[in-house]
Design an enzyme around this catalytic site. Structure first.
Site, PDB file in Angstrom:
ATOM      1  N   CYS A 135      48.792  27.257  17.596  1.00 44.86           N
ATOM      2  CA  CYS A 135      47.621  26.927  16.799  1.00 44.86           C
ATOM      3  C   CYS A 135      47.663  27.292  15.218  1.00 44.86           C
ATOM      4  CB  CYS A 135      46.289  27.215  17.458  1.00 44.86           C
ATOM      5  SG  CYS A 135      44.710  26.928  16.781  1.00 44.86           S
ATOM      6  N   GLU A 207      48.969  20.112  20.032  1.00 42.10           N
ATOM      7  CA  GLU A 207      48.470  20.254  18.599  1.00 42.10           C
ATOM      8  C   GLU A 207      48.449  18.806  18.079  1.00 42.10           C
ATOM      9  OE1 GLU A 207      47.107  22.390  16.772  1.00 42.10           O
ATOM     10  OE2 GLU A 207      46.640  23.899  18.241  1.00 42.10           O
TER      11      GLU A 207
END
Length: 228
Positions: A135, A207
């Site tokens: 992240c 992601e």
């Protein structure tokens, strides 16, 4: 080559796909559909809530005060600083931040949170960090890539978002987590290293899927859930 350098090299294909995604490129070009921005904020608000919980679990698995302090500071960062890029998106669509909070997670975000929770509860500290690391790392590189490619100035509609993630604070967070993971990997067994690599790879993939989820305004096929 360090362990995390190897991880980054092994996942170059996913990073490239993220950089080239329509949502990410739209941020650089200054044009993202309003519904995609709203969907992103709804999901990311709840995702970041879960991220803070997982930092808390990482604290419980830490064995020194430096690591505890780092994870504690990261909770504060998410809680009090990472609202700024959200507010930038809200300003562009003319919707108050509070109006986009408290929504159920779409399927991809729900899966991502549960993936991280699994490694947080069932795995080692190395697995927890590996699940969390993509992240901040992908967002750092997104910010850097968009700065380099589009060279936005303060008049750019998403300048606050891009500059936030290209900032030194995000770089420091990424490097600290990489340093921690490199140390843990040095003492890990081959079986543990495979778990760490798998957790990292899946988070990278998720992601990418998160951007797609937001861009397409992904929803559950037959409603969110039934309240009883």
């Amino acid at each position: 080559m360090t362990f995390t350098e190897t991880l980054r090299k092994e996942n170059q294909d996913v990073y490239e796909a993220i950089f080239n995604h329509s949502f990410v490129q739209g941020i650089g070009k200054g044009s993202v559909p309003k519904e995609a921005l709203a969907h992103y904020i709804k999901a990311d608000y709840e995702y970041l809530n879960a991220f803070m919980y997982i930092y808390g679990i990482a604290i419980s698995k830490s064995n020194n005060r430096d690591d505890i302090s780092f994870f504690n500071n990261q909770i504060d960062f998410v809680l009090n600083s990472e609202i700024h890029p959200h507010n930038n998106f809200c300003e562009q669509i003319g919707v108050g931040y509070a109006e986009l909070q408290g929504y159920p997670l779409p399927p991809t975000a729900d899966h991502y949170v549960k993936h991280m929770m699994y490694h947080a509860h069932m795995g080692s500290l190395g697995e927890v960090i590996a699940a969390l690391l993509p992240c901040p790392w992908t967002y750092l590189e997104i910010g850097q890539e968009l700065m380099k490619t589009y060279q936005p100035d303060e008049d750019h509609p998403f300048y606050p978002w891009i500059s936030f993630y290209a900032d030194e604070r995000v770089a420091e967070t990424t490097m600290k987590m990489r340093y921690m993971l490199d140390k843990l990997a040095a003492d890990a067994s081959p079986a543990e290293l495979e778990k760490i690599k798998s957790a990292f790879r899946k988070s990278c993939q998720l992601e990418l899927s998160f951007w797609e989820m937001a861009f397409t305004s992904e929803v559950w096929p037959v409603g969110d859930y039934v309240k009883v």
